[in-house]
Design an enzyme around this catalytic site. Sequence first.
Site, PDB file in Angstrom:
ATOM      1  N   ALA A   1      -4.651  -8.113  -8.114  1.00 26.93           N
ATOM      2  CA  ALA A   1      -5.107  -9.504  -8.171  1.00 26.93           C
ATOM      3  C   ALA A   1      -4.115 -10.336  -7.358  1.00 26.93           C
ATOM      4  O   ALA A   1      -3.251 -11.004  -7.905  1.00 26.93           O
ATOM      5  CB  ALA A   1      -5.175  -9.974  -9.618  1.00 26.93           C
ATOM      6  N   GLU A   2      -4.258 -10.251  -6.037  1.00 23.55           N
ATOM      7  CA  GLU A   2      -3.241 -10.847  -5.166  1.00 23.55           C
ATOM      8  C   GLU A   2      -3.109 -12.352  -5.311  1.00 23.55           C
ATOM      9  O   GLU A   2      -2.002 -12.894  -5.223  1.00 23.55           O
ATOM     10  CB  GLU A   2      -3.517 -10.475  -3.703  1.00 23.55           C
ATOM     11  CG  GLU A   2      -3.038  -9.085  -3.314  1.00 23.55           C
ATOM     12  CD  GLU A   2      -3.949  -7.963  -3.777  1.00 23.55           C
ATOM     13  OE1 GLU A   2      -5.031  -8.262  -4.312  1.00 23.55           O
ATOM     14  OE2 GLU A   2      -3.590  -6.783  -3.605  1.00 23.55           O
TER      15      GLU A   2
ATOM     16  N   HIS B   1      -4.516  -1.142   7.432  1.00 27.11           N
ATOM     17  CA  HIS B   1      -3.130  -0.826   7.059  1.00 27.11           C
ATOM     18  C   HIS B   1      -2.188  -1.003   8.240  1.00 27.11           C
ATOM     19  O   HIS B   1      -1.169  -0.327   8.344  1.00 27.11           O
ATOM     20  CB  HIS B   1      -3.032   0.611   6.525  1.00 27.11           C
ATOM     21  CG  HIS B   1      -3.808   0.845   5.267  1.00 27.11           C
ATOM     22  ND1 HIS B   1      -5.160   1.000   5.254  1.00 27.11           N
ATOM     23  CD2 HIS B   1      -3.423   0.925   3.970  1.00 27.11           C
ATOM     24  CE1 HIS B   1      -5.575   1.180   4.006  1.00 27.11           C
ATOM     25  NE2 HIS B   1      -4.541   1.136   3.210  1.00 27.11           N
TER      26      HIS B   1
ATOM     27  N   GLU C   1       2.075  -4.492  -7.241  1.00 23.16           N
ATOM     28  CA  GLU C   1       1.275  -3.345  -7.669  1.00 23.16           C
ATOM     29  C   GLU C   1       2.074  -2.049  -7.535  1.00 23.16           C
ATOM     30  O   GLU C   1       2.592  -1.741  -6.462  1.00 23.16           O
ATOM     31  CB  GLU C   1      -0.001  -3.266  -6.820  1.00 23.16           C
ATOM     32  CG  GLU C   1      -0.926  -4.459  -7.052  1.00 23.16           C
ATOM     33  CD  GLU C   1      -1.832  -4.765  -5.877  1.00 23.16           C
ATOM     34  OE1 GLU C   1      -1.951  -3.924  -4.969  1.00 23.16           O
ATOM     35  OE2 GLU C   1      -2.404  -5.870  -5.843  1.00 23.16           O
TER      36      GLU C   1
ATOM     37  N   ALA D   1       1.009  -5.405   3.941  1.00 24.06           N
ATOM     38  CA  ALA D   1       0.892  -6.804   4.358  1.00 24.06           C
ATOM     39  C   ALA D   1      -0.567  -7.162   4.586  1.00 24.06           C
ATOM     40  O   ALA D   1      -0.954  -8.331   4.480  1.00 24.06           O
ATOM     41  CB  ALA D   1       1.706  -7.060   5.618  1.00 24.06           C
ATOM     42  N   ASP D   2      -1.393  -6.156   4.864  1.00 29.94           N
ATOM     43  CA  ASP D   2      -2.832  -6.371   5.033  1.00 29.94           C
ATOM     44  C   ASP D   2      -3.433  -7.100   3.846  1.00 29.94           C
ATOM     45  O   ASP D   2      -4.348  -7.910   4.016  1.00 29.94           O
ATOM     46  CB  ASP D   2      -3.530  -5.024   5.193  1.00 29.94           C
ATOM     47  CG  ASP D   2      -2.975  -4.246   6.362  1.00 29.94           C
ATOM     48  OD1 ASP D   2      -3.629  -4.193   7.401  1.00 29.94           O
ATOM     49  OD2 ASP D   2      -1.844  -3.711   6.252  1.00 29.94           O
ATOM     50  N   PHE D   3      -2.964  -6.760   2.655  1.00 30.11           N
ATOM     51  CA  PHE D   3      -3.595  -7.318   1.462  1.00 30.11           C
ATOM     52  C   PHE D   3      -3.100  -8.731   1.156  1.00 30.11           C
ATOM     53  O   PHE D   3      -3.518  -9.338   0.171  1.00 30.11           O
ATOM     54  CB  PHE D   3      -3.440  -6.362   0.281  1.00 30.11           C
ATOM     55  CG  PHE D   3      -3.997  -4.994   0.590  1.00 30.11           C
ATOM     56  CD1 PHE D   3      -5.288  -4.869   1.081  1.00 30.11           C
ATOM     57  CD2 PHE D   3      -3.231  -3.853   0.457  1.00 30.11           C
ATOM     58  CE1 PHE D   3      -5.810  -3.627   1.421  1.00 30.11           C
ATOM     59  CE2 PHE D   3      -3.736  -2.610   0.781  1.00 30.11           C
ATOM     60  CZ  PHE D   3      -5.033  -2.489   1.268  1.00 30.11           C
TER      61      PHE D   3
ATOM     62  N   GLN E   1       1.292  -4.397  -1.418  1.00 34.31           N
ATOM     63  CA  GLN E   1       1.322  -2.962  -1.155  1.00 34.31           C
ATOM     64  C   GLN E   1       1.263  -2.685   0.352  1.00 34.31           C
ATOM     65  O   GLN E   1       1.952  -1.803   0.847  1.00 34.31           O
ATOM     66  CB  GLN E   1       0.178  -2.281  -1.893  1.00 34.31           C
ATOM     67  CG  GLN E   1       0.438  -0.832  -2.156  1.00 34.31           C
ATOM     68  CD  GLN E   1      -0.314  -0.327  -3.375  1.00 34.31           C
ATOM     69  OE1 GLN E   1      -1.504  -0.066  -3.306  1.00 34.31           O
ATOM     70  NE2 GLN E   1       0.365  -0.216  -4.495  1.00 34.31           N
TER      71      GLN E   1
HETATM   72  C1  LIG Z   1      -7.009  -6.147  -2.573  1.00 35.71           C
HETATM   73  C2  LIG Z   1      -6.285  -4.855  -2.514  1.00 35.71           C
HETATM   74  N1  LIG Z   1      -5.024  -4.770  -2.979  1.00 35.71           N
HETATM   75  C3  LIG Z   1      -4.342  -3.616  -2.921  1.00 35.71           C
HETATM   76  C4  LIG Z   1      -4.906  -2.491  -2.390  1.00 35.71           C
HETATM   77  C5  LIG Z   1      -4.109  -1.185  -2.311  1.00 35.71           C
HETATM   78  N2  LIG Z   1      -4.760  -0.154  -3.134  1.00 35.71           N
HETATM   79  C6  LIG Z   1      -5.528   0.810  -2.591  1.00 35.71           C
HETATM   80  S1  LIG Z   1      -6.253   1.790  -3.745  1.00 35.71           S
HETATM   81  C7  LIG Z   1      -5.462   0.960  -4.999  1.00 35.71           C
HETATM   82  C8  LIG Z   1      -5.730   1.343  -6.409  1.00 35.71           C
HETATM   83  C9  LIG Z   1      -7.181   1.222  -6.703  1.00 35.71           C
HETATM   84  O1  LIG Z   1      -7.449   1.509  -8.048  1.00 35.71           O
HETATM   85  P1  LIG Z   1      -8.920   1.596  -8.592  1.00 35.71           P
HETATM   86  O2  LIG Z   1      -9.654   0.341  -8.324  1.00 35.71           O
HETATM   87  O3  LIG Z   1      -8.849   2.024 -10.001  1.00 35.71           O
HETATM   88  O4  LIG Z   1      -9.610   2.712  -7.679  1.00 35.71           O
HETATM   89  P2  LIG Z   1      -9.221   4.248  -7.560  1.00 35.71           P
HETATM   90  O5  LIG Z   1      -8.326   4.368  -6.370  1.00 35.71           O
HETATM   91  O6  LIG Z   1      -8.585   4.671  -8.827  1.00 35.71           O
HETATM   92  O7  LIG Z   1     -10.530   4.913  -7.344  1.00 35.71           O
HETATM   93  C10 LIG Z   1      -4.672  -0.072  -4.496  1.00 35.71           C
HETATM   94  C11 LIG Z   1      -3.870  -0.984  -5.316  1.00 35.71           C
HETATM   95  C12 LIG Z   1      -6.207  -2.608  -1.911  1.00 35.71           C
HETATM   96  N3  LIG Z   1      -6.851  -1.592  -1.367  1.00 35.71           N
HETATM   97  N4  LIG Z   1      -6.871  -3.798  -1.986  1.00 35.71           N
END
Ligand SMILES: Cc1ncc(C[n+]2csc(CCOP(=O)(O)OP(=O)(O)O)c2C)c(N)n1
Lengths: 349, 349, 356, 356
Positions: free
Chosen positions: A83-84, A151, A53, A108-110, A106
């Site tokens: 989509a892990e 995190h 990501e 290691a938590d995820f 992004q």
């Molecule tokens: C399962 C998962 N993978 C990765 C992340 C890291 N992460 C935090 S916010 C984000 C982007 C989120 O995008 P969106 O769903 O469009 O929400 P927005 O932040 O734009 O409101 C990511 C990849 C996460 N929180 N959860």
Amino acid sequence: MATTVKLDAGAAGHGAEPRGKRDDDGQATYLIAIAEALWEEMERDERVYMLGEDIGAYGGAFKVTEGFLDRFGSGRVIDTPIAEETIVGMAVGSAMEGLRPVAEFQYADFMSSGFDSIATVLGRYHYRSGVPLPVVLRGPSGGYVRASSFHSVNPEPWFAYGGGIKIVAPAFPADAKGLMKSAVRDDNPVLYLEHKWIYRRIKETVPTDPDFLVPIGEAAVKREGTDVSIITSGALVHKSLEAAENLAQRGVSAEVVDLRTIVPIDEETVLNSIAKTSRALVVSESYRFVGIGAEVGATIAEKAFEHLDAPVTRLSPPNMPVPFSPTLEDAFLPQVADIERAVEELSAW
Amino acid sequence: MATTVKLDAGAAGHGAEPRGKRDDDGQATYLIAIAEALWEEMERDERVYMLGEDIGAYGGAFKVTEGFLDRFGSGRVIDTPIAEETIVGMAVGSAMEGLRPVAEFQYADFMSSGFDSIATVLGRYHYRSGVPLPVVLRGPSGGYVRASSFHSVNPEPWFAYGGGIKIVAPAFPADAKGLMKSAVRDDNPVLYLEHKWIYRRIKETVPTDPDFLVPIGEAAVKREGTDVSIITSGALVHKSLEAAENLAQRGVSAEVVDLRTIVPIDEETVLNSIAKTSRALVVSESYRFVGIGAEVGATIAEKAFEHLDAPVTRLSPPNMPVPFSPTLEDAFLPQVADIERAVEELSAW
Amino acid sequence: MATEVDPTTAPAEMSGGSRPLPDDELVRMLHVLKLCRYFDERMEALYRQGRLPGAIYSGRGQEGTHVGVTWALRADDSLFPTHRDLTAQLTKGLDLKRVMAQFWGRIDGYTRGRDGNSHIGDWQGNKTFTVMSHLPIAYPVAVGAALAYKLKGEPNVALAICGDGSTSNGRWHEAINTSAIHRLPVVWVVNNNQFAYSTPNALEFPIPTIAERSVAYGIPGVRVDGGDVLEVFEAARAAIERARAGDGPTLIESVSLRWRGHAGHDPAKYMPDELLQDYMANHDPVRNLEDFLLAEGVVTENDVDALMERVEAEFEQGYEYALASPFPEPADATKGLWVEDGYWTSEPGRAGGTEA
Amino acid sequence: MATEVDPTTAPAEMSGGSRPLPDDELVRMLHVLKLCRYFDERMEALYRQGRLPGAIYSGRGQEGTHVGVTWALRADDSLFPTHRDLTAQLTKGLDLKRVMAQFWGRIDGYTRGRDGNSHIGDWQGNKTFTVMSHLPIAYPVAVGAALAYKLKGEPNVALAICGDGSTSNGRWHEAINTSAIHRLPVVWVVNNNQFAYSTPNALEFPIPTIAERSVAYGIPGVRVDGGDVLEVFEAARAAIERARAGDGPTLIESVSLRWRGHAGHDPAKYMPDELLQDYMANHDPVRNLEDFLLAEGVVTENDVDALMERVEAEFEQGYEYALASPFPEPADATKGLWVEDGYWTSEPGRAGGTEA
Ligand SMILES: Cc1ncc(C[n+]2csc(CCOP(=O)(O)OP(=O)(O)O)c2C)c(N)n1
Ligand SMILES: Cc1ncc(C[n+]2csc(CCOP(=O)(O)OP(=O)(O)O)c2C)c(N)n1
Ligand SMILES: [Mg+2]
Ligand SMILES: [Mg+2]
């Protein structure tokens, strides 16, 4: 790939080869060392590609892959959806077809969000089929950064249990580089944990030989000592070294063993150290219950029984979520003073 | 619920109250004991309901919930899609709204498919919010049934690590009943592991008192002994008892401690036993590496050091997938003879 | 993008009477169908007699889906099946003898005794993924294989199968979504046999067909009658060629019924008898092709009898082979986890005997 | 089932000039919008000055979505938000002072210092789920709350929000599918701010809108302009009433733009400047409502000035409250895991001091 949206390459100064980002004296941070290893492996072997990501135009949440998109293109630096499970599946399927994927999480938590594809597919496929899966999963782990429970995770036990995945967790830039290169060249799945507290905090001279490898499965004695062995990894190597230094001034000699690799553990180096000191303190950032400290402690108890002059002692966070508030996080995670105290208790045994 | 499709209730003889399925002498199998506990708790408290795959008309893959749909209706016995993350999410959300869900996993193996919602949501929500989550997750675990890697898992370490979820793993019908009732009445999340090898194999007299409870967190000495303590759980309690019986005939006295609860472990009972025997054999069906055996071993090594006359020894399967073939599974999982051999080695130390 | 949903599940009319394949291929197809049907019946009988260890997941009634979609693949295309799709693996080229050795836990099985029943695969030989239980966990892996074809510029296609119940799982959505974003060469097949274990479609998804979900991914969706192997084949061929041409994924829903229980132990009392009778009478993919080939004069009754004799002989050979193959040696249980121990690149020990 | 996709993302025309709420409510709505906007700006400034620990996830530009959907909920309805949706939580009733105490890790924060920033919730008070990072992990939980309403016969509704990027995750599909099968009282809101961190819509899903995915679940899908808080409100009100009436879930896609970076540290260089300028100029939900209420004569310029003064005072009060609230006591770090230790049902220690 044709459908990948090509975005702006980022700010000026970004996009340079990671080696160009070393300090003037040639020293590299842990983060730059990791980026160099990835860059060199991508240069060396075109089967190596990256996915994850925001690793492309953005260069990754921690900027490890900054500049990679420009150099290697969107076919080898692939931004994925959130989509892990599928990120892992993509890595597995492409590895079955001869590629050598490096997937970034992004945090290691995820990895918990890709758990089933990691533990079930990646860990168990080769044992049942004989098909090698040269997959590297990498991501920033660990606490000490005021980032709270989602995190700060150390996920090793989740993926160590059940087998089939090597796990490395370097503490120093040179080890980080050499282990990453070994991970990319390994024909087995490797989980590569980057400690985010170390990323920009620790730097050192790092070899430039493109074939500089640190073998997976070998621990390293980072400080020699005679009274107590501290067996540890990751950020706690640095905290243990600091504690050892302080202890030395008080006449206590602590040896610091950096596991570097968590799976498979280098039992020989660990047991040799215990044979020398007769006292073991296992310092691990993974939670106490069935954490890495439990495994190391149980192994020492089983295999070094005749050497032990004191109980194998574990220093680990309690078995609950890492809290945010500085007062809580400090109380929760092992600190330098905690290590000193535990070593002194052991040496007084 | 209105949209639930009501199917045929099953064959004749099915659908009876579980207590009606006891043997003529009133003994109950482990499976029937579990069903009785669930039935009685559903009778007692209408906030208790069940969800899972094929638990309704079919009565569950192992027929634990047979007859429940007829008695309690499709609003309290809910067949779900194959969506484990959502099964857990449903349990959590409904518990937040005051219900007391019991979610069945068709096999404990498929808990990996709901991993994130279990480890991340269920395990960490209360510590951060103070909202109690009285959720029971249950499912058949363990091997010895020639079912290979995807139907033989012991998942405790996955969910023990990180905390927030109690884990019970009974070995006897009465314990199974009393622990299930305690689990349903507990205000914390409880993972309840049913050993499928025990289901129909072990029976005994089981209390009928509707408030018969076995407290979570208490181990039980299932056989007294003086030479070596065997600390174990699940199917291996039975194999350890068999080994102890054989050993007794050869003059070796083994004590068998059945952990019953994995989280939190009853350290007191374990340590009392070691204080008596000075020798510990930890026999666990969870894989060796960071398995439950590692935790118990490390704890004993740390807290019973002065009592130990021999190294704390672990007997566990290797850290890899459980194989199918009888020759492989037998070599892979701890057997009665392996336990005997390990006890003899320890007692000879 | 157009969604081509064919709502009919009426009895097969065998692709309107046209023959989409050369006659010799049609005869080979009938052979595979007959072999798989016979295998399924015999294995169930052995299971009931207590002569077969482990589990069996009958694919009876669904051979049209399995044979139809797999027939359209080339040797270099890859197949990602489930527990239910052994017939697809046999169609792709797996050796019946080694399949049977797998069922009996023998060293000559494809997993060398490490797994049983249809948890099988032969990546190195026939490009089939070694089945895993967790549903539909091979879907994301198929995305990866398709990605590799695209990145390497190879003209191959990945085809993944799962059941109707598996479509309610998150992985299903993730995999299709990701493949559609990148227009990867993959074909998504759903074997809608109307039940997931005991759970009917109505408790798995809230819309009439699975094929119409294709609009959520901007890809074509096709619904075919699994009782008509040629209709399935033609839909698969079109989808595979589309994928090969770089036009991205297709979702194929092939409708049939699971004639037997979920696994050998399940009497399937929940199955409405009328439905079962209808499907056995009107949607039998094996009989349908046989009748069609007889009617078209492609085969005679005598040919069919000869085919059946061959099928029975093949089964007997497989059975003998399986029981003569040794069990794995106990000491091998801990080998082959890591690539470097060489277990999988050398011959395994054969001293495990044939009695467990 | 009909899919009502409104493809416009043109500048808000404020629900065609009609006023869907009484004037006093509209003024309250403007207050919340202003407060949230000001809060967002000030917190970012404090973050940049190094005076705010942890992370911030700006919701600027998206307040129309947050305020609009939450306004339509009753007190007993539940809200399942993400990191980005603090404005929705404030709308639902959270106390700004305690929210700010949370940001500074203090004991009076909603999580008692256990979590920071918008990882907040107040189930006992305002029925909001304590946000978790993993996306969109509250979606399945919302299914459970809705299930409970249905089973208990309570007339409540659950409303869950996630971002555009989260729709590509398997949990999103599972939750919507399951809720649609059982026609549960839940509303699914997607805050399409056009980016997931740096990733644009085109790399998240392969179709023009998220709303059209509703057909995959047989539920209504609506696309609204997040720059028009009243349009959002009306769509949410309809969906909520539909859910309350027992007619099942609705999918609402509310389109806006994330004006700031993903989090405080992200300069968002990947954001096309023209797009940003367009959205700031034409889709500002706060200014849009303000202009509308001025034009309609519901408020005067003086009223707005007074409102802003009130907002600034509220922020200052919150800031003082937060910095005066003590840190949790170190010994409490290990309390409150299990219900029975009583940590959460008793007052926490307040001797942690205000210096870390
Ligand atoms: C399962 C998962 N993978 C990765 C992340 C890291 N992460 C935090 S916010 C984000 C982007 C989120 O995008 P969106 O769903 O469009 O929400 P927005 O932040 O734009 O409101 C990511 C990849 C996460 N929180 N959860
Ligand atoms: C993630 C997961 N949960 C549960 C199971 C247990 N299980 C095995 S088969 C099955 C039903 C599958 O139904 P469907 O997808 O329709 O495939 P079919 O068996 O009908 O071919 C279930 C629930 C599983 N294999 N994987
Ligand atoms: Mg099915
Ligand atoms: Mg977004």
